[in-house]
Design an enzyme around this catalytic site. Structure first.
Site, PDB file in Angstrom:
ATOM      1  N   ASP A 190      -2.421  59.763  -8.699  1.00  0.00           N
ATOM      2  CA  ASP A 190      -2.227  60.646  -7.787  1.00  0.00           C
ATOM      3  C   ASP A 190      -1.460  61.828  -7.872  1.00  0.00           C
ATOM      4  O   ASP A 190      -0.767  62.313  -7.247  1.00  0.00           O
ATOM      5  CB  ASP A 190      -1.872  59.885  -6.107  1.00  0.00           C
TER       6      ASP A 190
ATOM      7  N   ASP B 249     -11.516  58.997  -4.914  1.00  0.00           N
ATOM      8  CA  ASP B 249     -10.088  59.842  -4.129  1.00  0.00           C
ATOM      9  C   ASP B 249     -10.259  60.492  -5.338  1.00  0.00           C
ATOM     10  O   ASP B 249      -9.574  61.584  -5.335  1.00  0.00           O
ATOM     11  CB  ASP B 249      -9.124  58.908  -3.931  1.00  0.00           C
TER      12      ASP B 249
END
Length: 412
Positions: free
Chosen positions: A116, A174
């Site tokens: 991320d 994601d």
């Protein structure tokens, strides 16, 4: 600080008058944009005033701020939201706030990070560089992209997502969002290997994450030594075979972005097929249920419900929870896809759905009043329903993608 708040609340009073005047006709998108950006300036000043050293906004629940450290996966979204407000308004005070909040992440690349880091750096430093051209921002972008690339396993063909030791080599949908950092860095630093990693990850994900109807699993767990699949599951959705809405939004956005950055038609085809799956599933107001197949939804599945007690999610007569964060991400992706697809019918449908979602999110149902929700913008989001975490609260990434959707819509 008192002067700053006085200025913002004077603006808020003027904004209320503007809204009253506009009630006699449908608000144009230009009027909506002005209203949203002015409200965002006020709300974000409240958030900025609240934050202490080392704190980044995460959510707000029951009158209580929920903050996060800089290592939290959402830490780049608040500075990124400020950059979108600045892009729409050219307000120098917002630019100053955006720069200050961005530079609070200067040391991020020295910390433990996972996949991320793409979210964290691209939304903050990426937008900052795009709008200012300030080359002093580039070292963080370069270091972050190199750090992300080190998580790539060529045998699997993907970047590892979580480092939890109960998985072999987990890759979540994601992760498609973090590829944008690699593609941008590849162009900025003339490093073709970064783009190749992004393309390989997108290709393997396209092959293994999607079902025949172009809905997506949340996670595919690979065996790192062989690249074989151990299992597939949907961690944060209702059931393993259900269509968790935020997961679907990551896929739609990710492949639209991949086509926009590479021009490779297979990514456009994938994005179009995901859109064709989603459009008929969307509620009338453009804001998706937290999971399209959860109990209480029009597409609830008895098969999916097996082993998942509905008392945790829905009881007869209750209104099924929407996820405004997924709606914001989809709105941004739909408007981008509408400008890229060569299918005129699909383009029109995507643009209409995007506008519908933007208007709904900007309505009193979802859009916070001044000094409401602690300075966040969008209400009624879902973080992790399965984990009973962040349910029906504002989330910083909902604000970010909502503002991005509006900025993108106005570019068209």
């Amino acid at each position: 600080m008192d002067n700053i708040f006085s200025r913002f609340f004077i603006a808020a009073s003027a904004l209320s008058l503007t809204i009253l005047v506009s009630c006699s006709h449908e608000e144009t998108m230009a009027e909506l944009t002005g209203r949203v950006m002015e409200r965002a300036s006020i709300q974000f000043a409240i958030l900025d005033h609240h934050l202490q050293d080392g704190e980044f906004p995460r959510s707000y629940d029951d009158g209580r701020y929920i903050d996060s450290p800089e290592g939290w996966w959402c830490s780049g979204f608040f500075p990124g939201s400020l950059w979108y407000v600045y892009e729409a308004t050219s307000d120098e005070s917002v630019k100053e706030m955006a720069l200050r909040q961005t530079h609070r992440l200067d040391n991020l690349v020295e910390l433990y990070t996972d996949h991320d880091i793409g979210f964290q750096v691209n939304s903050s430093f990426g937008n900052a560089y795009r709008l200012t051209g300030d080359e002093s921002l580039l070292p963080v972008i370069e270091a972050a992209s190199a750090k992300l690339a080190k998580r790539f396993n060529p045998t699997v063909g993907c970047i590892r997502s979580w480092d939890h030791n109960w998985y072999n080599y987990p890759v979540i949908i994601d992760n498609m969002m973090n590829l944008e950092l690699l593609l941008n860095a590849s162009d900025l630093f003339a490093c073709d290997s970064l783009a190749q990693i992004a393309r390989t990850h997108a290709d393997v994900t396209m092959k293994n994450h999607f079902r025949g109807d172009f809905s997506s699993y949340h996670l595919v767990d690979y065996l790192p030594l062989t690249g074989e699949i151990d299992h597939k599951q949907t961690v944060q959705g209702f059931a393993h075979e259900s269509a968790w809405s935020r997961g679907q939004s990551w896929g739609l956005y990710g492949y639209t972005m991949m086509y926009e950055k590479t021009g490779d038609e297979k990514y456009l085809s994938q994005a179009e097929n995901i859109a064709r799956f989603l459009l008929p599933m969307m509620p009338e107001d453009g804001i998706p249920y937290w999971d399209f197949n959860a109990p209480g939804t029009p597409d609830a599945s008895e098969d999916n419900a097996a082993g998942h007690p509905s008392k945790y999610f829905w009881r007869e007569g209750e209104k099924i929870q929407r996820d405004a964060s997924a709606g914001a991400i989809m709105a941004s992706a739909f408007v981008a896809l509408s400008a890229l697809t060569k299918d005129s019918k699909l383009s029109s449908e995507c643009r209409a759905m995007s506008e519908k979602a933007i208007r709904t999110l900007a309505s009193p149902m979802y859009f916070a009043e001044v000094d409401e929700q602690g300075g966040f913008l969008i209400k009624h989001c879902v973080g992790n329903m399965q984990g009973l975490s962040e349910i029906d609260v504002p989330l910083t990434y909902a604000d970010y993608y909502f503002l991005e959707a509006i900025v993108r819509f106005n570019r068209m």
